[in-house]
Design an enzyme around this catalytic site. Structure first.
Site, PDB file in Angstrom:
ATOM      1  N   LYS A  37      26.890  33.330  41.275  1.00 12.34           N
ATOM      2  CA  LYS A  37      27.727  33.543  42.465  1.00 12.34           C
ATOM      3  C   LYS A  37      27.269  32.643  43.601  1.00 12.34           C
ATOM      4  O   LYS A  37      28.076  32.023  44.291  1.00 12.34           O
ATOM      5  CB  LYS A  37      27.624  34.999  42.930  1.00 12.34           C
ATOM      6  CG  LYS A  37      28.605  35.929  42.310  1.00 12.34           C
ATOM      7  CD  LYS A  37      28.680  37.186  43.171  1.00 12.34           C
ATOM      8  CE  LYS A  37      29.360  38.308  42.458  1.00 12.34           C
ATOM      9  NZ  LYS A  37      29.183  39.582  43.166  1.00 12.34           N
ATOM     10  N   CYS A 271      38.631  50.833  44.538  1.00 14.52           N
ATOM     11  CA  CYS A 271      38.344  51.663  45.729  1.00 14.52           C
ATOM     12  C   CYS A 271      38.953  53.057  45.661  1.00 14.52           C
ATOM     13  O   CYS A 271      38.231  54.043  45.520  1.00 14.52           O
ATOM     14  CB  CYS A 271      38.823  50.948  46.979  1.00 14.52           C
ATOM     15  SG  CYS A 271      38.039  49.335  47.174  1.00 14.52           S
TER      16      CYS A 271
HETATM   17  C1  UGA Z   1      42.147  50.111  49.708  1.00 11.87           C
HETATM   18  C2  UGA Z   1      42.521  50.473  51.155  1.00 11.87           C
HETATM   19  O1  UGA Z   1      43.928  50.272  51.346  1.00 11.87           O
HETATM   20  C3  UGA Z   1      41.739  49.611  52.157  1.00 11.87           C
HETATM   21  O2  UGA Z   1      42.046  49.999  53.489  1.00 11.87           O
HETATM   22  C4  UGA Z   1      40.248  49.807  51.882  1.00 11.87           C
HETATM   23  O3  UGA Z   1      39.448  49.019  52.751  1.00 11.87           O
HETATM   24  C5  UGA Z   1      39.943  49.415  50.438  1.00 11.87           C
HETATM   25  O4  UGA Z   1      40.727  50.231  49.546  1.00 11.87           O
HETATM   26  C6  UGA Z   1      38.490  49.668  50.197  1.00 11.87           C
HETATM   27  O5  UGA Z   1      38.065  50.828  50.184  1.00 11.87           O
HETATM   28  O6  UGA Z   1      37.713  48.699  50.114  1.00 11.87           O
HETATM   29  P1  UGA Z   1      42.840  48.106  48.049  1.00 11.87           P
HETATM   30  O7  UGA Z   1      41.967  48.742  47.022  1.00 11.87           O
HETATM   31  O8  UGA Z   1      42.768  46.626  48.270  1.00 11.87           O
HETATM   32  O9  UGA Z   1      42.544  48.757  49.500  1.00 11.87           O
HETATM   33  O10 UGA Z   1      44.312  48.450  47.638  1.00 11.87           O
HETATM   34  P2  UGA Z   1      45.589  49.159  48.296  1.00 11.87           P
HETATM   35  O11 UGA Z   1      46.426  48.170  48.983  1.00 11.87           O
HETATM   36  O12 UGA Z   1      45.165  50.361  49.056  1.00 11.87           O
HETATM   37  O13 UGA Z   1      46.356  49.623  46.986  1.00 11.87           O
HETATM   38  C7  UGA Z   1      45.733  50.538  46.081  1.00 11.87           C
HETATM   39  C8  UGA Z   1      46.637  50.879  44.942  1.00 11.87           C
HETATM   40  O14 UGA Z   1      47.717  51.689  45.390  1.00 11.87           O
HETATM   41  C9  UGA Z   1      47.276  49.695  44.210  1.00 11.87           C
HETATM   42  O15 UGA Z   1      47.137  49.908  42.819  1.00 11.87           O
HETATM   43  C10 UGA Z   1      48.735  49.745  44.646  1.00 11.87           C
HETATM   44  O16 UGA Z   1      49.596  49.224  43.674  1.00 11.87           O
HETATM   45  C11 UGA Z   1      48.937  51.236  44.823  1.00 11.87           C
HETATM   46  N1  UGA Z   1      50.046  51.582  45.757  1.00 11.87           N
HETATM   47  C12 UGA Z   1      49.991  51.211  47.060  1.00 11.87           C
HETATM   48  C13 UGA Z   1      51.120  52.314  45.291  1.00 11.87           C
HETATM   49  O17 UGA Z   1      51.187  52.692  44.100  1.00 11.87           O
HETATM   50  N2  UGA Z   1      52.123  52.654  46.157  1.00 11.87           N
HETATM   51  C14 UGA Z   1      52.102  52.287  47.456  1.00 11.87           C
HETATM   52  O18 UGA Z   1      53.048  52.635  48.198  1.00 11.87           O
HETATM   53  C15 UGA Z   1      51.014  51.549  47.916  1.00 11.87           C
END
Ligand code: UGA
Length: 447
Positions: A37, A271
């Site tokens: 990395k 996450c």
């Molecule tokens: C999430 C949080 O949104 C961030 O704020 C946080 O900092 C991060 O975790 C973390 O703890 O580090 P992330 O894992 O990048 O971020 O992904 P999200 O955008 O939250 O999406 C998570 C999942 O939910 C994805 O699989 C997405 O497809 C799904 N999702 C999202 C849905 O099924 N429906 C929705 O309406 C939105």
């Protein structure tokens, strides 16, 4: 004199944070324990796909032509301890194998490696997502093991960046939360974040447990919103309703809001799933498990969606076994604009159908290498069109823009049967139907 900043751990969080700190004008040193990395980062290469991150990194990594030279990388703890005034801990806290609780070993070992090198006043800032109570424990450890004693302080500063928007979220955070125990720590963190604070990012000062809880409760709330709408999707299916319309209609109430109400195969990634489980496990240890039993339901609604997608696929293929059926899967990552396949609902569905005898061919714009190494026995194609060639059914499982821009008529020529299932409620149903496809989506009226 300007503050010098170090960043320990160079995954999504750390690599982005290090580059962002350099962008804000600080001298930055990043450390990781994985030599490959560090080698990559020194060349200005990002170990994962994250839009805009490589450009940001290359603008600052020392030794790259035209860079500011403000960002360096090392594997040497003594050099790191000597260099920094503020040390950000950005290592990951995965789910412990076979348990719900989170694995704190990377955080613990980062603090243990750093402590002996803190010889003068220093602020160690935890960014990793940890069980509430960790900061208290780690602060005591530092005071005891750092030569600087009580001058080696700790603060907790959770991170809210989303994969796919990591650069934007880090440079322009919608809030900055700091758990501190002294005015000095608060002052230092106000200095670190002076630029976003000036731009208007709210700066929320709390105690340690509140800062830790803000992070896990925010992710739990987001998970709850998604599972709520997926539960409504189940009801829509039982009644002939349309969950996309329902989400739009309830979303106009700004107390509810429209974001994170997209029904489909649910949440995955590194996450949300592990954070809600670790939160439940921690509540249990604290004797407060009743407060979070609802998260068990959120988790099971979420996991159920993957199985529902498999069953919907089976139905569309005539209801029998998957043997001899060719299934095209569009999407492997847990969300678009990322190459991350950790706990990906898309790969989970692809895997289940494959393990039941279906011939699955997967295509993803950025996640192919990671998907192949996690699931080498699935079939892979180099394009959406190749994945769809000869398929009896097409599953849309990660909502990449590329998939919304596909030409359903062209795909229709290649497929054996024109049947498409939208697991993310993101495709234009009418366009597909016009091209002769039978179109089904979760929680929406059928073909
Ligand atoms: C999430 C949080 O949104 C961030 O704020 C946080 O900092 C991060 O975790 C973390 O703890 O580090 P992330 O894992 O990048 O971020 O992904 P999200 O955008 O939250 O999406 C998570 C999942 O939910 C994805 O699989 C997405 O497809 C799904 N999702 C999202 C849905 O099924 N429906 C929705 O309406 C939105």
């Amino acid at each position: 004199m300007a503050l010098k900043i170090t960043v320990i751990g160079t995954g999504y969080l750390g690599a982005t944070h290090a580059a962002a700190m350099a962008e804000l004008g600080f001298e930055v040193m990043g450390l990781d324990v994985v030599p490959e990395k560090i080698d990559k980062l020194r060349r200005g290469e990002v170990p994962m796909y994250e839009p805009g991150l490589e450009e940001l990194l290359r603008r600052h990594v020392a030794g790259i032509e035209g860079s500011t030279g403000r960002l360096r990388f090392t594997m040497d703890w003594a050099e790191l301890g000597e260099f920094g005034d503020v040390h950000f801990v950005c290592v990951n806290t995965p789910q412990r194998h076979g348990e719900y609780a989170c694995d704190m070993s990377y955080v613990d070992s980062a603090i243990a490696s750093l402590a002996p090198h803190l010889k003068g006043p220093a602020l160690v800032v935890g960014k990793s997502t940890v069980p509430v109570g960790s900061a208290d424990r780690l602060a005591a450890y530092l005071a005891e093991h750092a030569p600087a004693g009580a001058d080696a302080e700790l603060a907790w500063n959770p991170e809210f960046l989303r994969e796919g928007f990591a650069v934007q979220d880090t440079l322009h955070p919608d809030r900055i939360v700091v758990g501190v125990r002294s005015e000095r720590s608060e002052k230092l963190l106000r200095e670190v974040y002076a630029t976003p604070i000036e731009e208007g990012s709210p700066f929320v000062v709390t105690d340690f447990p509140t800062a830790e809880l803000v992070k896990t409760s925010a992710n739990s709330f987001l998970a709850t919103k998604i599972s709520f709408i997926n539960a409504m999707a189940e009801l829509c299916e039982a009644t002939g309703g349309d969950v996309a319309k329902l989400a739009e209609a309830i979303g106009y109430d700004d107390r509810i809001g429209r974001k994170f109400l997209r029904a489909g195969i649910g949440f995955g990634g590194g996450c949300l799933p592990k954070d809600i489980r670790a939160f439940m496990a921690r509540a249990g240890e604290l004797g407060a498990d009743q407060a979070l039993t609802f998260l068990r339901e959120i988790d099971s609604i979420n996991m159920r969606q993957r199985g529902r997608m498999v069953e919907l696929t089976r139905q569309e293929l005539g209801g029998g076994p998957f043997l001899g059926k060719r299934v095209a899967v569009l999407g492997a990552t847990f969300k678009p604009d990322s190459d991350d396949v950790r706990d990906s609902p898309a790969l989970n569905v692809a895997g289940q159908i494959h393990l039941q005898g279906g011939q699955v061919t997967v295509y993803d714009p950025k996640g192919m290498d990671n998907a192949r190494s996690l699931f080498p026995t699935l079939g892979y194609a180099d394009s959406a069109l190749e994945a769809v060639r000869g398929a009896h059914v097409v599953l849309h499982l990660t909502e990449w823009r590329e998939f919304r821009e596909l030409d359903p008529a062209e795909l229709g020529e290649a497929a054996a049967e024109r049947v498409v299932l939208d697991g993310r409620n993101a495709l234009d149903a009418e366009a597909w139907r016009r091209a002769g496809w039978r179109f089904r989506a979760m929680g929406r009226p059928g073909a």
